[in-house]
Design an enzyme around this catalytic site. Structure first.
Site, mmCIF file in Angstrom:
data_model
loop_
_atom_site.group_PDB
_atom_site.id
_atom_site.type_symbol
_atom_site.label_atom_id
_atom_site.label_comp_id
_atom_site.label_asym_id
_atom_site.label_seq_id
_atom_site.Cartn_x
_atom_site.Cartn_y
_atom_site.Cartn_z
ATOM 1 N N ASN A 190 1.148 -0.925 0.244
ATOM 2 C CA ASN A 190 -0.403 -0.327 -0.075
ATOM 3 C C ASN A 190 1.049 1.422 0.166
ATOM 4 O OD1 ASN A 190 -2.338 1.504 0.470
ATOM 5 N ND2 ASN A 190 -1.097 2.058 2.573
ATOM 6 N N TYR A 217 3.091 9.916 -11.565
ATOM 7 C CA TYR A 217 1.836 8.835 -10.524
ATOM 8 C C TYR A 217 1.460 8.243 -12.391
ATOM 9 C CZ TYR A 217 -1.270 8.055 -7.288
ATOM 10 O OH TYR A 217 -2.232 6.854 -6.386
#
Length: 271
Positions: free
Chosen positions: A88, A152
């Site tokens: 995560n 990203y």
């Protein structure tokens, strides 16, 4: 006791946001959970709140790939097993390729992609023995293009296809899936969720009309990690309130309010 009784799970970036919600969900269903994060105070707070001997912490800097490898090795040895890895930990980025420098690009790629690779590579031999599972946290930004999210978006696209590749390579003993959240109300997203103008823009494209709660994303992660998803591998579970269900075309119903205008629109479209 729950779906994860007698299971050992590692959650990276587990002290806040989606990671924290995932730790809470897995722990509530019986797992022994290791919270891996760089913020020791946040880790200690969460362990104290969970209040059982099934919650543990490990300080980990995801920029240090050697430390990531050692973290997985040490924890698997400490507990004698590893059943679930949730990759995560990540960092956001804002800027076009002409705006960001190579150092920033490499930082995003190291945390968002390289650390996933290293943790997974180290964990897979242990997960093979336990018939375990990996769940990676990607993003809808990795599925489509967005304004000024070049690094990203590239990183999360890599995570999605790395997920598929690992699922193919390590079946049937290890299942590998990922989730792709849309806007989620985490501490890192407060610059978005706390901005009325930005949220008004999101209101036009999120079908459910709001940001996700971290617990809603954690529910998807827990599902993919559980025996309920025993026949699912290589899947990207989109959790975005319907955002990517929309083609991006204008809302004709809203623009052309009134029956006569709708009839005109239908006629024009059929032509």
């Amino acid at each position: 006791m729950g779906r994860f009784a007698d299971k050992v799970a590692i959650v990276t970036g587990g002290a806040s946001g989606i990671g924290e919600a995932t730790v809470r969900r897995l722990h509530s269903e019986g797992a022994t959970v290791v919270i891996c994060d760089i913020r020791g105070d946040a880790v200690d707070r969460l362990i104290a709140e969970l209040g059982t001997d099934r919650a543990h912490g490990h300080l980990t800097d995801m920029m240090d790939l050697g430390a990531v490898e050692q973290m997985v090795t040490d924890l698997a040895a400490r507990f004698g097993q590893l059943d679930i890895l949730v990759n995560n930990a990540g960092m956001g980025s804002f800027g076009r390729v002409t705006d960001i420098d190579l150092a920033h690009w490499r930082e995003v790629m190291t945390i968002d992609v390289d650390a996933v690779f290293m943790a997974s590579r180290t964990a897979i031999p242990h997960l093979t023995r336990s018939s375990g599972t990996i769940v990676n946290v990607a993003s809808i930004a990795g599925m489509l293009g967005d304004h000024s999210f070049a690094a990203y978006s590239a990183a999360k696209a890599a995570v999605i296809n790395l997920t598929r590749s690992m699922a193919v390579d390590h079946a049937p003993r290890v299942r590998v899936n990922c989730v792709s959240p849309g806007l989620t109300a985490t501490p890192l997203a407060v610059g978005l969720t706390g901005n009325a103008e930005i949220m008004a823009g999101y209101g036009e494209c999120i079908m459910l009309g709001r940001a996700a709660a971290p617990a809603e994303v954690a529910a998807g992660i827990a599902f993919l990690a559980s025996c309920d998803a025993s026949y699912i591998t290589g899947h990207n579970l989109v959790i975005d309130g319907g955002m990517t269900a929309h083609s991006g075309q204008p809302n004709f119903t809203r623009i052309l309010a009134g029956k006569s205008h709708l009839d005109e629109a239908e006629t024009a479209i059929r032509r």
